[in-house]
Design an enzyme around this catalytic site. Structure first.
Site, PDB file in Angstrom:
ATOM      1  N   CYS A 158     -93.267 -88.706 -45.162  1.00 29.79           N
ATOM      2  CA  CYS A 158     -91.843 -88.568 -44.800  1.00 29.79           C
ATOM      3  C   CYS A 158     -91.628 -88.367 -43.304  1.00 29.79           C
ATOM      4  CB  CYS A 158     -91.242 -87.405 -45.578  1.00 29.79           C
ATOM      5  SG  CYS A 158     -92.274 -85.927 -45.588  1.00 29.79           S
ATOM      6  N   HIS A 251     -85.573 -84.653 -41.861  1.00 27.02           N
ATOM      7  CA  HIS A 251     -86.594 -84.462 -40.831  1.00 27.02           C
ATOM      8  C   HIS A 251     -86.090 -85.083 -39.531  1.00 27.02           C
ATOM      9  CE1 HIS A 251     -89.197 -82.998 -43.844  1.00 27.02           C
ATOM     10  NE2 HIS A 251     -90.120 -83.950 -43.894  1.00 27.02           N
TER      11      HIS A 251
END
Ligand SMILES: NC(=O)c1ccc[n+]([C@@H]2O[C@H](COP(=O)([O-])OP(=O)(O)OC[C@H]3O[C@@H](n4cnc5c(N)ncnc54)[C@H](OP(=O)(O)O)[C@@H]3O)[C@@H](O)[C@H]2O)c1
Length: 361
Positions: A158, A251
């Protein structure tokens, strides 16, 4: 598609598994018919096994509530009822490697969120907009496994999705040195603030194994298919620090880049916003219309404002500016459990279906 493909979710009770369940609700091509998890959950209804662990913002889909959870380890039994599986189990790397191969050997394609097979030479690790040609190694993998239709395909970590897409869009300007710091959400560890209260108002400067993945995995995305395996690219060299921050989803990465070729800010922005891939050309169900957006405001991208861009499947870039030490610096944001996990895997499956690798059994 005349009849929906029958899908199983391995690790369906976990954070990423729940995201798969949510994203697949009302999917035009796929129907979740099987949920599997550890022996702790097996035999209970999905609703009961998940209990108060449901972590999605939307309610648990009605269609899965009464499904009886199967034991992930009963491979033949689980595989018998499905056309392919998504994998998001949390076991040791060796166990995941073995169990995903076992599923593939039952002639059940596995689209995995796990890291175990990301460096297996004939397993494609794909972001569909970036390296769909890596699916060309699948026939070689099938030969090794001795299968006709069973194989494993994976998606990358990710953390890299908030800067690797931008670097890909800028490839012709030859980025050769990148420094990135990632600010990673707690859902990346399968947690919410309820189960990780220590993260409120806190920062932890360590995420096990994450820096190596963040530095190396983009090179595999940019690698070439040679003799049935993926050979990773050598450049750009990337160095990373990965920091856990008190954010639920999203993120962020702050990155510095050196380019071999001279390039203007306007050219870089143009390359970002015009960057398209096969998912957009084919109009795949989960494909974002706009893969990368550029935000001109000085205070964007922000997690709360931008994480759900294109239903969490788009990447947001901002703060692109010249730098005194490097050539340019920028900030990127992506949704870690959608584009960075389950959504990225669903898009891989859709492309595999469109290309004929995944079909009804
Ligand atoms: N969270 C993210 O954003 C993210 C992103 C990329 C990759 N990943 C990776 O995806 C995987 C799942 O992550 P997660 O955050 O969803 O983890 P999680 O919330 O802890 O869920 C783990 C799942 O695996 C099952 N499981 C645990 N131990 C097992 C065992 N011994 N045998 C069979 N099943 C077992 C659990 O079943 P029970 O409920 O029955 O225990 C649950 O369904 C991990 O490998 C993780 O590294 C996560």
């Amino acid at each position: 598609m005349e009849k929906k493909l029958r899908v199983g979710v391995l690790g369906a009770t976990g954070m990423v598994g729940q995201r798969f369940i949510s994203l697949l609700e009302d999917h035009p091509w796929y129907e979740v018919v099987t949920v599997a998890a550890s022996p702790r959950s097996a035999g209970r209804t999905y609703e009961d096994a998940v209990g108060d662990r449901w972590k999605m913002a939307t309610p648990m889909p009605e269609a899965v509530r009464q499904l009886v959870v199967m034991n992930v380890n009963e491979v033949e039994k689980v595989a018998a009822g499905v056309d392919f599986v998504f994998s998001a189990v949390d076991m040791t790397k060796e166990e995941i490697k073995a169990i995903e191969e076992a599923y593939a050997k039952t002639e059940t394609p596995v689209v995995s969120n796990n890291s175990a097979h990301r460096w297996t030479p004939d397993v494609p690790m794909v972001v569909p907009e970036i390296n769909p040609e890596h699916f060309d190694v699948i026939p070689f993998q099938k030969k090794r496994l001795g299968t006709k239709r069973g194989f494993i395909a994976v998606k990358p970590n990710c953390s890299i999705q908030s800067y690797a897409p931008a670097l890909t869009a800028w490839k012709e300007f030859e980025p050769y040195e990148v420094v990135a710091t990632t600010y990673q959400a707690i859902s990346g560890a399968g947690k919410t603030f309820k189960d990780w209260p220590e993260m409120e108002g806190n920062i932890i400067p360590y995420i096990g194994g994450e820096e190596e993945k963040s530095e190396q995995e983009p090179l595999r995305l940019w690698g070439k298919v040679e003799d049935g395996v993926i050979v990773k690219a050598e450049s750009p060299v990337i160095t990373c620090q990965c920091i856990r921050v008190p954010v639920l989803n999203g993120h962020t990465a702050a990155a510095f880049v050196k380019f071999r070729k001279k390039v203007t800010k306007e050219q870089l922005i143009e390359k970002l916003v015009s960057f398209k891939g096969l998912p957009q050309e084919l109009g795949l169900p989960s494909a974002p219309k706009q893969f990368i957006q550029y935000l001109n405001e000085d205070n964007r991208p922000q997690v709360t404002a931008d994480v759900d861009f294109e239903n969490g499947m788009g990447i947001s870039i901002g703060r692109l500016r010249e730098d005194k030490v490097y050539d340019y610096k920028f900030v990127g944001l992506s949704h870690n459990t959608v584009r960075g996990a389950a959504g990225g895997a669903v898009l891989c499956a859709e492309l595999l279906t469109a290309k004929g690798y995944i079909q009804a059994k």
